[in-house]
Design an enzyme around this catalytic site. Structure first.
Site, short mmCIF file in Angstrom:
data_model
loop_
_atom_site.label_atom_id
_atom_site.label_comp_id
_atom_site.label_asym_id
_atom_site.label_seq_id
_atom_site.Cartn_x
_atom_site.Cartn_y
_atom_site.Cartn_z
N ASP A 223 -26.20 10.24 -4.52
CA ASP A 223 -25.21 9.62 -5.60
C ASP A 223 -26.11 9.02 -6.26
OD1 ASP A 223 -24.53 6.86 -4.88
OD2 ASP A 223 -23.35 7.14 -3.29
N HIS A 258 -25.14 0.85 -6.10
CA HIS A 258 -23.98 1.92 -5.30
C HIS A 258 -24.32 3.14 -3.91
CE1 HIS A 258 -21.06 4.94 -3.51
NE2 HIS A 258 -20.53 4.26 -4.18
N SER A 431 -15.89 4.37 -0.14
CA SER A 431 -17.22 4.95 -0.40
C SER A 431 -18.56 4.10 0.91
CB SER A 431 -18.08 4.33 -1.61
OG SER A 431 -18.00 4.83 -2.99
N ASP A 537 11.39 2.93 -2.13
CA ASP A 537 11.26 1.55 -0.99
C ASP A 537 11.75 1.05 -0.10
OD1 ASP A 537 9.37 -0.98 -2.17
OD2 ASP A 537 11.34 -1.57 -3.90
N LEU A 538 10.59 0.46 0.52
CA LEU A 538 10.83 -0.32 1.44
C LEU A 538 9.78 -1.92 2.34
CD1 LEU A 538 10.67 2.86 4.56
CD2 LEU A 538 12.38 2.24 2.79
N ASP A 539 10.52 -1.76 2.26
CA ASP A 539 10.04 -3.89 2.37
C ASP A 539 9.62 -3.96 4.42
OD1 ASP A 539 8.94 -4.06 -0.33
OD2 ASP A 539 10.80 -5.66 -0.77
N ASP A 558 14.36 -14.60 3.82
CA ASP A 558 13.66 -16.00 3.43
C ASP A 558 13.41 -17.02 4.69
OD1 ASP A 558 15.98 -16.84 5.31
OD2 ASP A 558 16.10 -18.70 3.81
#
Ligand SMILES: [Ca+2]
Ligand SMILES: [Ca+2]
Length: 606
Positions: A223, A258, A431, A537-539, A558
């Site tokens: 690292d 890091h 990480s 595309d899904l929501d 809504d």
């Protein structure tokens, strides 16, 4: 000079950057065995009501009304996005237009942009006004702003909440008493690692002495270095040190921070904050190998040299495990993979972060080092203290059938801050997830009395069985240590009930599910993973108890809480429910797709 051409620059992921790793089962002893808790409902796919929209025009119409979304749902925080205390202050300061008020800014965890990208994009507002980039975690930061500037922020869709810094805030502005208290211990607690340490008497201290030696479990951290002056990593814990950047250095240091953070997650003692910041294997020893310069560049040649050095010095320092939370996009590096295999043949397990560049339309971008067949690679999830269990959207996924090995907590992990002696800092990313697994391997090694048969126990998430997103699934720390110890006693309530569904959906359809929320104490985490790699595309929508998704024949999007748009290939909603009861979850498809839906929390099938 010619060799310079072969030195590929690799940017190290720091701060909210996530590393993602590939999932593999190593021929050299890494075995993944699915193991389900008995109390987790073995689900048949939950009862599914499928309500199909009649036509595209219907879908378009209902889509237009999405705007209201969260307003009705979360009356506590969302309407103004400003918490009460700040609202009071703003009102009292309204006459002093130039006065700056320090505010805590919380972005939606599922915002499409990262914190850094958001600040850059809104630079006109933030220029010179950031007071603390780290804030409460990966989605939060502090800035000193005028009332006008705060007003501008309120209207940005990425903003979850604005508050005064002394308010403890969380996504959607709901107070989270855990975030400011639990930190590193929270993740080890939630995975069962903490109880596993206690139940099976393991810390990584294999030689049984308070001092550190090569006979302890030993983790090599490739690292930015390790700050041996941090109280959590001092006292001889760093057995060996090799610096491929400043080759004359002989004492462990870290000029970026890091590696120190990573090392303390794997093996920090938590001495700077006892009982709060204990690493996964506090009794394990470390070897530091610095391959990254202070400007975050890590050359591939340095990494290859580091692998050689670890193998050559295995016996000198008793190195058992390598952690490498470093990555880059790119195709598989055969030289690196050969060295990983060579390490495995020498009994060394190599754990690599999967990478943090997912989200958006980026489907397949496993860290190139995570693509080797003998690497154990780790994806990043949020634990229940951080609103989970849900997959961090930035965690890299693979392509086709090849993904990371497994997933572990890496979101908002507070661990040692380099060059501070005893302070801590919060980072998110694969990480941070990778050293969770490296540390767990150090515990397994002690529990199994040196057996190299790393048999990780997991809970299946996402698509059934191994998949390119979660790999084999989420780590079950207690079960893993228990199995390594060979014990038949001891158990762990992992604070999660998990329900999983997967199906195909055609375009212009919505699938509705009912999930019962049994407590308002735990987050209700919903993760939708789109399996296709074609931009489908899904929501995701959620209706609270008592709200009918379909009223007068209309689908009431809504009235639903909705994930942010454009968050391919994943949609995530997590919140602390304000009411128990039956919630309706809808998956709305603009394109045909195959998806997996995971629910976690204090939940059940109604
Ligand atoms: Ca020891
Ligand atoms: Ca799976």
């Amino acid at each position: 000079m010619n060799s310079k051409k072969f030195v590929k620059r690799i940017s190290l992921c720091v701060l909210s950057c996530l590393l993602v790793l590939p999932a593999t089962v190593s021929a050299n002893g890494v075995q993944i065995t699915p193991d389900h808790f008995p109390f987790i409902k073995s689900l048949p796919t939950p009862e599914v009501q499928v309500n199909l929209m009649d036509s595209e025009s219907d879908l378009t119409e209902t889509s237009l009304s999405i705007n209201l979304n969260r307003m009705e749902y979360n009356t506590l925080a969302v309407p103004s996005k400003i918490l009460d205390k700040l609202k009071d202050r703003l009102q009292s300061k309204a006459l002093y237009a130039q006065e700056k008020i320090e505010v805590s800014i919380m972005l939606k965890y599922d915002a499409v942009v990262t914190k850094e990208e958001f600040i850059e994009r809104e630079w006109e507002i933030f220029n010179g006004n950031i007071t603390d980039l780290n804030g409460f975690g990966g989605y939060s930061f502090f800035a000193a702003l005028t009332a006008d500037e705060i007003e501008q922020l309120v209207h940005l869709e990425e903003i979850a909440s604005l508050s005064t810094p002394d308010d403890v805030v969380s996504v959607y502005g709901e107070p989270d008493e855990h975030q400011s208290e639990v930190y590193l211990n929270g993740a080890t607690e939630m995975t069962g690692i903490k109880k596993g340490r206690s139940d099976y008497g393991v810390t990584g201290n294999r030689d049984g002495k308070a001092s550190y030696s090569k006979n302890d479990s030993v983790i090599a951290v490739i690292d930015t270095g390790i700050d041996g002056g941090h109280i959590d990593l001092s006292g001889g814990k760093i057995l060996g040190w090799k610096d491929f950047v400043n080759t004359s250095s002989t004492t462990a240091y870290d000029d970026l921070g890091h590696g120190t953070h990573v090392a303390s997650i794997a093996a920090g003692t938590g001495a700077g904050d006892p009982g709060v910041e204990t690493g996964v294997a506090p009794g394990a020893a470390l070897v530091g190998i610095k391959v990254c310069s202070s400007n975050t560049n890590c050359s591939t040649q340095n990494i290859l040299n580091a692998m050689d050095w670890v193998i050559a010095n295995k016996d000198t320092y008793g190195i058992d495990i390598i952690n490498m939370s470093i990555g880059s996009s790119g195709s598989t590096n055969a030289s690196f993979c050969n060295k990983v295999s060579s390490a495995a043949n020498n009994g060394i397990l190599t754990v690599v972060a999967a990478g943090n560049t997912s989200g958006g339309s980026d489907y397949g971008s496993l860290n190139l080092f995570a693509k080797c067949s003998d690497v154990l690679s780790v994806a990043n999830v949020a634990d229940p203290y951080e609103g989970g269990w849900y997959l961090n959207p930035s965690s890299n996924r693979g392509t086709g059938s090849v993904g990371p090995t497994l997933a572990a907590p890496g979101t908002s992990i507070r661990a040692a801050k380099a060059n501070s002696t005893s302070e801590y800092i919060t980072y998110s990313g694969t990480s941070m997830a990778s050293p969770m697994i490296a540390g767990l391997a150090a515990l397994m090694l002690q529990a199994s009395n040196g057996s190299l048969n790393y048999d990780f126990k997991i809970e299946d998430y996402g698509m059934s069985g191994y998949d390119k997103v979660y790999g084999n699934g989420l780590i079950l720390g207690h079960q893993t240590i228990k199995a390594a110890s060979g014990s038949s006693t001891g158990s762990f309530d992992n604070y999660r009930n998990h329900i999983r569904a997967q199906t195909n959906i055609a375009a212009s359809n919505i699938n509705l599910y009912n999930i019962k929320v049994n407590s308002t104490d735990a987050y209700f985490a919903n993760t939708l993973i789109i399996n296709n790699e074609n931009g489908a595309d899904l929501d995701l929508f959620i209706w609270k108890p008592g709200v009918e998704p379909i009223q007068n024949g209309q689908l009431r999007l809504d009235l639903a809480i909705q994930s942010s748009a454009g968050d391919l290939p994943q949609e995530t909603i997590s919140f602390k429910p304000t009411a128990t009861g039956n919630y309706t979850i809808g998956v709305l498809a603009y394109d045909s797709a195959t998806y997996a839906l995971d629910w976690a929390g204090q939940i059940s099938i109604p």
